[in-house]
Scaffold this motif. Structure first.
Motif, PDB file in Angstrom:
ATOM      1  N   GLU A  50     -20.532  -1.084 -25.191  1.00 50.05           N
ATOM      2  CA  GLU A  50     -19.524  -0.132 -25.647  1.00 50.05           C
ATOM      3  C   GLU A  50     -18.488   0.154 -24.570  1.00 50.05           C
ATOM      4  OE1 GLU A  50     -20.762   3.442 -27.617  1.00 50.05           O
ATOM      5  OE2 GLU A  50     -22.600   2.511 -28.325  1.00 50.05           O
ATOM      6  N   SER A  51     -18.864   0.016 -23.298  1.00 53.59           N
ATOM      7  CA  SER A  51     -17.916   0.301 -22.227  1.00 53.59           C
ATOM      8  C   SER A  51     -16.791  -0.719 -22.169  1.00 53.59           C
ATOM      9  CB  SER A  51     -18.642   0.359 -20.878  1.00 53.59           C
ATOM     10  OG  SER A  51     -19.198  -0.902 -20.545  1.00 53.59           O
ATOM     11  N   HIS A  52     -16.969  -1.862 -22.845  1.00 55.73           N
ATOM     12  CA  HIS A  52     -15.913  -2.872 -22.926  1.00 55.73           C
ATOM     13  C   HIS A  52     -14.844  -2.493 -23.941  1.00 55.73           C
ATOM     14  CE1 HIS A  52     -17.127  -6.522 -20.700  1.00 55.73           C
ATOM     15  NE2 HIS A  52     -18.348  -6.078 -20.870  1.00 55.73           N
ATOM     16  N   LEU A  53     -15.251  -1.790 -24.966  1.00 52.95           N
ATOM     17  CA  LEU A  53     -14.458  -1.715 -26.179  1.00 52.95           C
ATOM     18  C   LEU A  53     -13.457  -0.577 -26.118  1.00 52.95           C
ATOM     19  CD1 LEU A  53     -17.417  -2.421 -28.621  1.00 52.95           C
ATOM     20  CD2 LEU A  53     -15.961  -4.037 -27.394  1.00 52.95           C
ATOM     21  N   LEU A  54     -12.182  -0.935 -26.100  1.00 49.74           N
ATOM     22  CA  LEU A  54     -11.101   0.023 -25.921  1.00 49.74           C
ATOM     23  C   LEU A  54     -10.220   0.162 -27.154  1.00 49.74           C
ATOM     24  CD1 LEU A  54      -9.964  -1.224 -22.387  1.00 49.74           C
ATOM     25  CD2 LEU A  54     -11.494   0.699 -22.887  1.00 49.74           C
ATOM     26  N   CYS A  55     -10.222  -0.825 -28.017  1.00 47.38           N
ATOM     27  CA  CYS A  55      -9.289  -0.861 -29.152  1.00 47.38           C
ATOM     28  C   CYS A  55     -10.013  -0.535 -30.455  1.00 47.38           C
ATOM     29  CB  CYS A  55      -8.623  -2.231 -29.240  1.00 47.38           C
ATOM     30  SG  CYS A  55      -7.732  -2.696 -27.734  1.00 47.38           S
ATOM     31  N   ALA A  56      -9.229  -0.231 -31.475  1.00 50.10           N
ATOM     32  CA  ALA A  56      -9.800   0.185 -32.756  1.00 50.10           C
ATOM     33  C   ALA A  56     -10.309  -0.994 -33.568  1.00 50.10           C
ATOM     34  CB  ALA A  56      -8.762   0.964 -33.564  1.00 50.10           C
ATOM     35  N   SER A  57      -9.606  -2.106 -33.551  1.00 53.18           N
ATOM     36  CA  SER A  57      -9.993  -3.248 -34.377  1.00 53.18           C
ATOM     37  C   SER A  57     -10.550  -4.376 -33.525  1.00 53.18           C
ATOM     38  CB  SER A  57      -8.792  -3.766 -35.181  1.00 53.18           C
ATOM     39  OG  SER A  57      -7.883  -4.462 -34.347  1.00 53.18           O
ATOM     40  N   LEU A  84     -17.938 -14.323 -35.241  1.00 55.25           N
ATOM     41  CA  LEU A  84     -17.327 -13.109 -35.789  1.00 55.25           C
ATOM     42  C   LEU A  84     -16.043 -13.421 -36.550  1.00 55.25           C
ATOM     43  CD1 LEU A  84     -17.834 -10.408 -32.979  1.00 55.25           C
ATOM     44  CD2 LEU A  84     -19.042 -10.610 -35.155  1.00 55.25           C
ATOM     45  N   ASN A  85     -15.905 -14.634 -37.035  1.00 55.75           N
ATOM     46  CA  ASN A  85     -14.776 -14.948 -37.905  1.00 55.75           C
ATOM     47  C   ASN A  85     -14.828 -14.074 -39.143  1.00 55.75           C
ATOM     48  OD1 ASN A  85     -13.460 -16.946 -36.451  1.00 55.75           O
ATOM     49  ND2 ASN A  85     -14.811 -18.559 -37.200  1.00 55.75           N
ATOM     50  N   GLY A  86     -13.671 -13.556 -39.537  1.00 50.45           N
ATOM     51  CA  GLY A  86     -13.620 -12.673 -40.691  1.00 50.45           C
ATOM     52  C   GLY A  86     -13.764 -11.207 -40.350  1.00 50.45           C
ATOM     53  N   PHE A  87     -14.018 -10.916 -39.078  1.00 52.19           N
ATOM     54  CA  PHE A  87     -14.179  -9.533 -38.628  1.00 52.19           C
ATOM     55  C   PHE A  87     -12.889  -8.970 -38.017  1.00 52.19           C
ATOM     56  CE2 PHE A  87     -18.498 -10.647 -39.214  1.00 52.19           C
ATOM     57  CZ  PHE A  87     -19.283  -9.507 -39.171  1.00 52.19           C
ATOM     58  N   GLU A  88     -11.808  -9.729 -38.053  1.00 50.10           N
ATOM     59  CA  GLU A  88     -10.604  -9.372 -37.313  1.00 50.10           C
ATOM     60  C   GLU A  88     -10.135  -7.942 -37.555  1.00 50.10           C
ATOM     61  OE1 GLU A  88     -10.694 -13.806 -37.489  1.00 50.10           O
ATOM     62  OE2 GLU A  88     -11.112 -12.150 -38.866  1.00 50.10           O
ATOM     63  N   THR A  89     -10.163  -7.493 -38.794  1.00 55.63           N
ATOM     64  CA  THR A  89      -9.631  -6.160 -39.121  1.00 55.63           C
ATOM     65  C   THR A  89     -10.697  -5.075 -39.140  1.00 55.63           C
ATOM     66  OG1 THR A  89      -9.874  -6.584 -41.502  1.00 55.63           O
ATOM     67  CG2 THR A  89      -7.761  -7.181 -40.483  1.00 55.63           C
ATOM     68  N   ARG A  90     -11.944  -5.427 -38.838  1.00 60.55           N
ATOM     69  CA  ARG A  90     -13.030  -4.440 -38.865  1.00 60.55           C
ATOM     70  C   ARG A  90     -12.838  -3.413 -37.756  1.00 60.55           C
ATOM     71  NH1 ARG A  90     -18.138  -6.045 -40.956  1.00 60.55           N
ATOM     72  NH2 ARG A  90     -19.018  -4.267 -39.823  1.00 60.55           N
ATOM     73  N   THR A 120     -17.714   0.468 -36.507  1.00 59.81           N
ATOM     74  CA  THR A 120     -18.609   0.155 -37.630  1.00 59.81           C
ATOM     75  C   THR A 120     -19.562  -0.996 -37.325  1.00 59.81           C
ATOM     76  OG1 THR A 120     -17.097  -1.447 -38.665  1.00 59.81           O
ATOM     77  CG2 THR A 120     -16.794   0.882 -39.222  1.00 59.81           C
ATOM     78  N   LEU A 121     -19.459  -1.601 -36.149  1.00 60.77           N
ATOM     79  CA  LEU A 121     -20.277  -2.760 -35.818  1.00 60.77           C
ATOM     80  C   LEU A 121     -21.674  -2.349 -35.383  1.00 60.77           C
ATOM     81  CD1 LEU A 121     -17.728  -4.874 -33.725  1.00 60.77           C
ATOM     82  CD2 LEU A 121     -18.156  -4.974 -36.182  1.00 60.77           C
ATOM     83  N   SER A 122     -22.626  -3.226 -35.645  1.00 59.02           N
ATOM     84  CA  SER A 122     -23.991  -3.011 -35.152  1.00 59.02           C
ATOM     85  C   SER A 122     -24.040  -3.305 -33.664  1.00 59.02           C
ATOM     86  CB  SER A 122     -24.967  -3.933 -35.889  1.00 59.02           C
ATOM     87  OG  SER A 122     -24.756  -5.279 -35.503  1.00 59.02           O
ATOM     88  N   ALA A 123     -25.170  -2.972 -33.031  1.00 55.49           N
ATOM     89  CA  ALA A 123     -25.319  -3.206 -31.590  1.00 55.49           C
ATOM     90  C   ALA A 123     -25.177  -4.689 -31.262  1.00 55.49           C
ATOM     91  CB  ALA A 123     -26.668  -2.680 -31.100  1.00 55.49           C
ATOM     92  N   GLY A 124     -25.780  -5.554 -32.087  1.00 51.44           N
ATOM     93  CA  GLY A 124     -25.676  -6.987 -31.859  1.00 51.44           C
ATOM     94  C   GLY A 124     -24.257  -7.491 -32.003  1.00 51.44           C
ATOM     95  N   GLN A 125     -23.543  -6.988 -33.012  1.00 50.24           N
ATOM     96  CA  GLN A 125     -22.148  -7.385 -33.210  1.00 50.24           C
ATOM     97  C   GLN A 125     -21.269  -6.900 -32.066  1.00 50.24           C
ATOM     98  OE1 GLN A 125     -21.700  -5.588 -37.049  1.00 50.24           O
ATOM     99  NE2 GLN A 125     -22.240  -7.452 -38.162  1.00 50.24           N
ATOM    100  N   MET A 126     -21.552  -5.694 -31.547  1.00 45.91           N
ATOM    101  CA  MET A 126     -20.784  -5.185 -30.407  1.00 45.91           C
ATOM    102  C   MET A 126     -20.980  -6.063 -29.176  1.00 45.91           C
ATOM    103  SD  MET A 126     -20.852  -1.035 -30.396  1.00 45.91           S
ATOM    104  CE  MET A 126     -19.996  -0.066 -31.649  1.00 45.91           C
TER     105      MET A 126
END
Length: 461
Positions: free
Chosen positions: A84-91, A123-129, A133-139
């Protein structure tokens, strides 16, 4: 070809620290190699990765740290222990594009990098997610994609399996195998080395900031960490069969048209040790936050410790809650002040507060860190400080969300032993939720499985 990374006699000491965090570390890594590091919590693995990436500021360093060819920030990619410390953007798309944008890639290069990186981590198809909302594995996979988009030669992954269930670990190792085949050099730091055995060329073991051993094969003692069996945990004398928590008919909508909870019912009794198992994304954290009054279900009723429709302020002093990411609840300047924060809010006398803080620090073996800033500690040390802070209030119920992340297996077992003593001496009810099975399969009086919106008892004492 020469080494892509060469470390010779490297030592590092943090500012205002007496002890060296790293001491005379020497390691050479060849292009395309996969090297796995392990060792007890706080042994220096994360510090070594920060040193390789060039993120250690201030302090004192000695020795040689050489990255082959090019600028270090381009050639080294670091995936932090807490994704989570990586993630700065909404999408998702913006997150993966963030690195290339800041490195000056042109629009066409950015588009190509985003597409290629998302494809690499499935993670193709996840561009606008929305990232939230992502699971721990997806994050975790998104964090890797955000690093891959900058085209690093060497990929550093700090505790990548810490918050992944069995399926998530399998998908991660498949991903890393593809990256290695594509020519990436991998350095992986983790307590659990078994999943990486088919992938690793060498295993490096650290302790006390030093490299103790380098092996080309995984030693037997590190291959598996079987659950301990010691004949069971007998209920403490303080146990009574009074309902402490009652959840009835809980409903909580989720993403992708699937309900997170659907008529969920759960009753817990005072003085019990409870384990809630569930894979990533099934709603364990949401369930615990409902218990703690941090969020409310869309339907259903909750009664906790005699409080109906509980809110966090009404449960103060009755419940201690450990978040999945300990950084979210650490904010004081020192560990001592952090553990004492809730006690000050409770209005305890100075003498009583000192006694409780000292006791909590000693129980979780962080008393030597009392004058340090919590935010400068390792992930495992932060977990223990957060545990000490919630335990110091002596709550009726202690609720722990993934309490073992970042801890070695010996430390995980120590935590369970400590929690058992709390129940025995004070009648504390303890609830642990995790995607990983307990290191002591006899610890819990009751085990529940959360799956497909329902929770069911798996066994009793």
């Amino acid at each position: 070809m020469g080494p892509v990374l060469e470390i010779r006699g490297y030592s590092y000491r943090y500012p205002d620290r007496v002890a060296w965090a790293l001491s005379h570390v020497s390691l050479s890594v060849r292009p395309g190699e996969c090297v796995c590091l392990s060792g007890p919590s706080g042994c220096g693995k994360s510090t070594l990765f920060l040193a390789i990436k060039g993120l250690l500021k201030g302090g004192r360093e000695k020795g040689v740290m050489r990255i082959a060819e090019g600028n270090r920030f381009h050639s080294i990619g670091l995936v932090f222990q807490n994704a989570e410390s990586h993630l700065l953007c909404a999408s998702v798309e913006d997150e993966v594009a963030f690195g290339p944008q800041n490195l000056g890639f042109n629009p066409r290069e950015i588009e190509r990098a985003v597409k290629k990186s998302l494809a690499a981590v499935d993670l193709n198809g996840f561009e606008t997610r929305n990232v939230e909302t992502l699971s721990a594995g997806q994050m975790h996979r998104l964090a890797i994609a955000s690093v891959l988009s900058t085209s690093p030669d060497v990929l550093l992954l700090d505790e990548p399996t810490a918050q992944l269930d069995a399926d998530g670990k399998s998908r991660l190792t498949e991903l890393l195998s593809r990256l290695k085949t594509a020519g990436h050099t991998l350095l992986i730091a983790d307590h659990e080395l078994g999943p990486f055995e088919p992938l690793a060329d060498r295993f490096v073991f650290m302790d006390g900031g030093c490299i103790q051993k380098i092996d080309c094969a995984l030693p037997d003692e590190f291959a598996l960490f079987p659950p301990r069996r010691h004949g069971g945990t007998s209920p403490g004398a303080a146990e009574t069969l009074n309902p402490l928590l009652s959840m009835k008919g809980l409903f909580f909508s989720g993403g992708n048209g699937r309900n997170l909870f659907d008529d969920l019912n759960l009753i817990l009794f005072a003085g019990r040790l409870v384990f809630i198992y569930g894979e990533n994304g099934v709603g364990k954290s949401t369930l615990l936050k409902c218990m703690a009054g941090l969020i409310r279900p869309e339907a259903g009723s909750i009664e906790m410790a005699g409080v109906g429709s509980p809110r966090s302020d009404r449960l103060f002093g009755k419940m201690g809650f450990l978040f999945q990411n300990p950084e979210r609840q650490l904010f004081e300047d020192t560990v001592w002040d952090e553990v004492g924060f809730s006690l000050r809010r409770m209005g305890l006398a100075a003498r009583d507060m000192k006694t409780r803080v000292s006791e909590a620090l000693e129980i979780f073996r962080v008393d030597h860190l009392k004058d340090h800033s919590p935010l400068t500690l390792s992930f495992g040390e932060q977990h223990r400080v957060a545990l000490a802070s919630v335990m110091a209030t002596r709550p009726e119920i202690l609720v722990l969300d993934e309490p073992f992340a970042g801890l070695d297996f010996a430390r995980r077992r120590d935590i369970l032993d400590t929690l058992s003593l709390l129940r025995k001496s004070r009648g504390t009810t303890v609830v642990i939720a995790s995607h990983a099975f307990l290191p002591d399969e006899t610890w819990a009086d009751e085990t529940f499985v959360l799956k497909e919106g329902r929770i069911e008892k798996a066994g009793t004492d």
